[in-house]
Design a protein around this motif. Structure first.
Motif, PDB file in Angstrom:
ATOM      1  N   ILE A   1     -27.360 -50.444   3.286  1.00  0.00           N
ATOM      2  CA  ILE A   1     -27.712 -50.670   4.790  1.00  0.00           C
ATOM      3  C   ILE A   1     -27.526 -51.894   5.252  1.00  0.00           C
ATOM      4  O   ILE A   1     -27.252 -52.251   6.489  1.00  0.00           O
ATOM      5  CB  ILE A   1     -29.394 -50.297   4.640  1.00  0.00           C
ATOM      6  CG1 ILE A   1     -29.835 -48.879   4.103  1.00  0.00           C
ATOM      7  CG2 ILE A   1     -29.664 -50.494   6.153  1.00  0.00           C
ATOM      8  CD1 ILE A   1     -29.144 -47.825   5.130  1.00  0.00           C
ATOM      9  N   LYS A   2     -27.374 -52.862   4.156  1.00  0.00           N
ATOM     10  CA  LYS A   2     -26.924 -54.230   4.830  1.00  0.00           C
ATOM     11  C   LYS A   2     -25.483 -54.681   4.404  1.00  0.00           C
ATOM     12  O   LYS A   2     -25.034 -54.202   3.699  1.00  0.00           O
ATOM     13  CB  LYS A   2     -27.936 -55.182   3.802  1.00  0.00           C
ATOM     14  CG  LYS A   2     -27.658 -56.640   3.949  1.00  0.00           C
ATOM     15  CD  LYS A   2     -28.341 -57.153   5.252  1.00  0.00           C
ATOM     16  CE  LYS A   2     -28.261 -58.378   5.567  1.00  0.00           C
ATOM     17  NZ  LYS A   2     -29.004 -58.923   6.718  1.00  0.00           N
ATOM     18  N   GLY A   3     -25.034 -55.137   5.906  1.00  0.00           N
ATOM     19  CA  GLY A   3     -23.621 -55.446   5.525  1.00  0.00           C
ATOM     20  C   GLY A   3     -23.326 -56.899   4.862  1.00  0.00           C
ATOM     21  O   GLY A   3     -24.536 -57.279   4.551  1.00  0.00           O
TER      22      GLY A   3
ATOM     23  N   THR B   1     -34.399 -54.179   3.687  1.00  0.00           N
ATOM     24  CA  THR B   1     -33.458 -53.079   3.660  1.00  0.00           C
ATOM     25  C   THR B   1     -33.764 -52.272   2.286  1.00  0.00           C
ATOM     26  O   THR B   1     -33.361 -50.956   2.462  1.00  0.00           O
ATOM     27  CB  THR B   1     -32.221 -53.790   3.233  1.00  0.00           C
ATOM     28  OG1 THR B   1     -32.392 -54.366   1.925  1.00  0.00           O
ATOM     29  CG2 THR B   1     -31.866 -54.726   4.009  1.00  0.00           C
TER      30      THR B   1
ATOM     31  N   ARG C   1     -24.303 -49.723   7.144  1.00  0.00           N
ATOM     32  CA  ARG C   1     -25.205 -49.043   8.035  1.00  0.00           C
ATOM     33  C   ARG C   1     -25.661 -47.706   7.693  1.00  0.00           C
ATOM     34  O   ARG C   1     -24.879 -47.031   7.035  1.00  0.00           O
ATOM     35  CB  ARG C   1     -24.925 -49.202   9.620  1.00  0.00           C
ATOM     36  CG  ARG C   1     -24.699 -50.473  10.063  1.00  0.00           C
ATOM     37  CD  ARG C   1     -24.201 -50.629  11.594  1.00  0.00           C
ATOM     38  NE  ARG C   1     -22.898 -49.672  11.606  1.00  0.00           N
ATOM     39  CZ  ARG C   1     -22.865 -48.739  12.443  1.00  0.00           C
ATOM     40  NH1 ARG C   1     -23.783 -48.020  12.767  1.00  0.00           N
ATOM     41  NH2 ARG C   1     -21.463 -48.291  12.729  1.00  0.00           N
ATOM     42  N   ASP C   2     -26.744 -47.077   8.290  1.00  0.00           N
ATOM     43  CA  ASP C   2     -27.254 -45.561   7.957  1.00  0.00           C
ATOM     44  C   ASP C   2     -26.480 -45.013   8.842  1.00  0.00           C
ATOM     45  O   ASP C   2     -26.558 -44.560  10.072  1.00  0.00           O
ATOM     46  CB  ASP C   2     -28.550 -45.543   8.015  1.00  0.00           C
ATOM     47  CG  ASP C   2     -28.960 -43.976   7.589  1.00  0.00           C
ATOM     48  OD1 ASP C   2     -28.177 -43.266   7.423  1.00  0.00           O
ATOM     49  OD2 ASP C   2     -30.180 -43.819   7.708  1.00  0.00           O
ATOM     50  N   THR C   3     -24.983 -44.297   8.416  1.00  0.00           N
ATOM     51  CA  THR C   3     -24.390 -43.676   9.497  1.00  0.00           C
ATOM     52  C   THR C   3     -24.094 -42.189   8.859  1.00  0.00           C
ATOM     53  O   THR C   3     -24.423 -41.892   7.819  1.00  0.00           O
ATOM     54  CB  THR C   3     -22.806 -44.205   9.379  1.00  0.00           C
ATOM     55  OG1 THR C   3     -22.188 -44.209   7.999  1.00  0.00           O
ATOM     56  CG2 THR C   3     -22.971 -45.688   9.740  1.00  0.00           C
TER      57      THR C   3
ATOM     58  N   ASP D   1     -15.299 -46.339   6.697  1.00  0.00           N
ATOM     59  CA  ASP D   1     -16.267 -47.559   7.481  1.00  0.00           C
ATOM     60  C   ASP D   1     -15.362 -47.725   8.745  1.00  0.00           C
ATOM     61  O   ASP D   1     -14.347 -47.828   8.765  1.00  0.00           O
ATOM     62  CB  ASP D   1     -16.132 -48.646   6.636  1.00  0.00           C
ATOM     63  CG  ASP D   1     -16.584 -49.685   7.081  1.00  0.00           C
ATOM     64  OD1 ASP D   1     -17.296 -49.848   8.407  1.00  0.00           O
ATOM     65  OD2 ASP D   1     -16.679 -51.074   6.716  1.00  0.00           O
TER      66      ASP D   1
ATOM     67  N   LYS E   1     -35.361 -49.010   3.721  1.00  0.00           N
ATOM     68  CA  LYS E   1     -34.620 -48.233   4.674  1.00  0.00           C
ATOM     69  C   LYS E   1     -33.728 -47.488   3.701  1.00  0.00           C
ATOM     70  O   LYS E   1     -33.274 -46.237   3.729  1.00  0.00           O
ATOM     71  CB  LYS E   1     -33.811 -49.096   5.618  1.00  0.00           C
ATOM     72  CG  LYS E   1     -34.798 -49.672   6.797  1.00  0.00           C
ATOM     73  CD  LYS E   1     -33.470 -50.136   7.677  1.00  0.00           C
ATOM     74  CE  LYS E   1     -34.347 -50.800   8.895  1.00  0.00           C
ATOM     75  NZ  LYS E   1     -33.520 -51.310   9.924  1.00  0.00           N
TER      76      LYS E   1
END
Length: 216
Positions: A8-10, A119, A91-93, A38, A122
């Motif tokens: 979830i974290k970049g 994070t 991210r949650d994509t 991505d 999530k």
């Protein structure tokens, strides 16, 4: 086997893990597909630099796939390759969710300097939803990437990750070494750099052996 590198974290070094894992697997004699899922297309940029450095001898095949159709497309390509590595964004994509439904292994790197406790909730929510929708459990590994050589940040991050059993923390940290950035700028893995950084090589080699079950 299909590996998704996500979270979830970049800023946790997902593409570094994805590209080095793809090359490591190819060095074991495997036919490898690297999927760039991505939107930033970092794995594709890496591969473009690699094509110049290696004169087209990549060692793996690259494709760009995004969105909900990723699952079906990967399933169709699965029989053609020994291993597939999917590099997703931080991210949650839709792409990451699609990848997790078709994957065998989910790799979640955490960088202690950007580590934020929010994070975890999530990631846990995402994992819970994915696991409920799968016929077989997704194997999960979390680990420290871009870690400090020593310090409180590493210890605190490790402690929190260990407390969350579903994240299956493994204590094989990858230190934030210049060798990774230097290699990536040429489209190379740390295994291919000259002069070699033996510490960097050892760290990722041990990590990859433990998450793949492949012993050299």
């Amino acid at each position: 086997m299909i590996f998704t590198v996500g979270g979830i974290k970049g800023g946790t070094g997902k593409t570094t893990i994805s590209t080095n894992l793809s090359i490591w697997l190819s060095q074991q004699g495997a036919d490898v597909l690297l999927v760039d899922a991505d939107e930033q297309e970092s794995a594709s940029d890496f591969t473009a630099w690699r094509e110049e450095t290696k004169k087209g001898e990549l060692g793996y095949t690259l494709v760009q796939l995004n969105g909900s159709t990723l699952r079906r497309q990967v399933e169709q390509m699965r029989p053609k390759y020994d291993h597939i590595v999917i590099d997703t964004g931080g991210r949650d994509t839709t792409s990451q969710r699609a990848a997790l439904f078709v994957s065998d292994v989910y790799l979640i790197p955490f960088a202690p300097r950007s580590y934020e406790i929010w994070t975890l909730s999530k990631v846990q929510a995402l994992l819970s939803e994915i696991q409920e929708g799968r016929a077989t459990p997704l194997q999960v590994y979390s680990f420290l990437n871009k870690a400090d050589t020593r310090g409180q940040d590493n210890s605190e991050a490790m402690e929190v990750l260990r407390e969350n059993a579903e994240l299956n923390f493994i204590d094989f940290s990858v230190i934030n070494r210049k060798a990774f950035a230097t290699a990536a700028s040429k489209g190379l893995s740390v295994f291919e750099m000259t002069p070699a950084d033996e510490k960097a090589i050892h760290e990722v080699d041990v990590l990859f052996q433990n998450i793949t079950g492949i012993k050299k």
